[in-house]
Design a protein around this motif. Sequence first.
Motif, PDB file in Angstrom:
ATOM      1  N   HIS A   1      39.620  37.688  37.540  1.00 24.44           N
ATOM      2  CA  HIS A   1      38.737  37.262  38.647  1.00 24.44           C
ATOM      3  C   HIS A   1      37.670  38.334  38.901  1.00 24.44           C
ATOM      4  O   HIS A   1      36.484  38.030  39.010  1.00 24.44           O
TER       5      HIS A   1
ATOM      6  N   HIS B   1      34.923  33.992  49.648  1.00 30.32           N
ATOM      7  CA  HIS B   1      33.767  33.908  48.747  1.00 30.32           C
ATOM      8  C   HIS B   1      32.735  32.933  49.308  1.00 30.32           C
ATOM      9  O   HIS B   1      31.832  32.504  48.597  1.00 30.32           O
TER      10      HIS B   1
ATOM     11  N   HIS C   1      35.835  41.377  51.752  1.00 29.20           N
ATOM     12  CA  HIS C   1      35.941  41.088  50.328  1.00 29.20           C
ATOM     13  C   HIS C   1      34.675  41.491  49.581  1.00 29.20           C
ATOM     14  O   HIS C   1      34.727  41.739  48.378  1.00 29.20           O
TER      15      HIS C   1
ATOM     16  N   HIS D   1      34.996  43.747  46.303  1.00 27.79           N
ATOM     17  CA  HIS D   1      34.469  43.458  44.964  1.00 27.79           C
ATOM     18  C   HIS D   1      33.539  44.555  44.466  1.00 27.79           C
ATOM     19  O   HIS D   1      33.386  44.739  43.265  1.00 27.79           O
TER      20      HIS D   1
HETATM   21 ZN   LIG Z   1      37.389  37.706  45.086  1.00 27.16          ZN
END
Ligand SMILES: [Zn+2]
Length: 375
Positions: free
Chosen positions: A101, A213, A242, A246
């Motif tokens: 991912h 997301h 998040h 990332h």
């Molecule tokens: Zn993610």
Amino acid sequence: MYRIPFDRVNWTTSSFLIGTALIALFGLPVYLYHYGANWFLVALFFFYLIATMMSITVGYHRLFSHLAFKAKLPVRVFTLIFGACAFENACLDWASDHRRHHKHVDHDGDPYDISKGFMWAHIGWLMFKLNPEPPMDNVNDLRKDKWVMWQYRYVHWIGLVVGLIIPSALGYAWNAYHGLDPWIGALGGFLIPGIARIVVAQHCTFFINSLCHTVGRQPYSTSHSARDSAVMAFLTFGEGYHNYHHEFQHDYRNGVKAWQWDPSKWTIWTLSKLGLADSLRRVPDSKILLAEMREARRKAELHLEEIRQQQQPGQCQRASDKVHELVEKLAANYHELENAIAERVQLSREALNRWQNETRGIMREISRIQLLTPA
Ligand SMILES: [Zn+2]
Ligand SMILES: [Zn+2]
């Protein structure tokens, strides 16, 4: 018309996900209507929910998938056992999917690619096998951990015994001790800290792949779809920051600011103070600030572009000139910090705060400047 690809349905996973959701939605209310819930079952629900979710966020995610810190055996075994109780597959499979991912985020190799739709990222990727199973060639380091491999072999048994049979047995024992029907207690244990807790924990985890997301801000990067949101952080035990995650996936923190809700980070920090964890990885504050400044500068440049496009020939240039001047200032600050980092200059907290405050001040000023009417 959209057709469900029945020949590609993962029947085992789909039946489990739908079956547990139906029991939680319909079976649980019927049980509560007839028998209610005592404080013991409610406490057991929260204990199991926290233990399961923390095992996923602290264990499966930050420890095993990202190697963001090192943990002593009790922490590894605890998170592997209660991680199994989430019924989100073995840690080895989970980490392999998750590493892919990060590597291919928003693209084909990403197992929960948000560009294929919200529902795909949330749950569809588990229910359908549309793509051939990729080889698990990115978790060779974890294969050397005998406890990870033990969990890989027995994950469903561990989940069944610790996640469902034990809470049922505890419900049975509690009622028997208090002179009540023990089988009603066992059913309560099965439904409340068992099934309902599994459904809540699973969807909290799935939210990380879907909502995190979709909803929130992108203060560190727009090169991927991941977002920061305080609401999501609350629902996901701290994983809702998040966008940061990332950008800096090996940091043991997701909520990196002091005020951000990240119980998983606090747990890891506490474990380190107790001697149960060490080698906590942190991105230096200067690099975090540099990412924020790069993103602020990019947004300011976009704003300048918009103003220039709206501007008619002969119209007053004051707005675009002012924004241009501020963008130049952001760029100068950015390069100054970038050089300081490259030259390994020791940057004090005060210096970083000054850059941060100036960036925020400039961004506030830019957001107030709209195209002025003709002079
Ligand atoms: Zn993610
Ligand atoms: Zn991650």
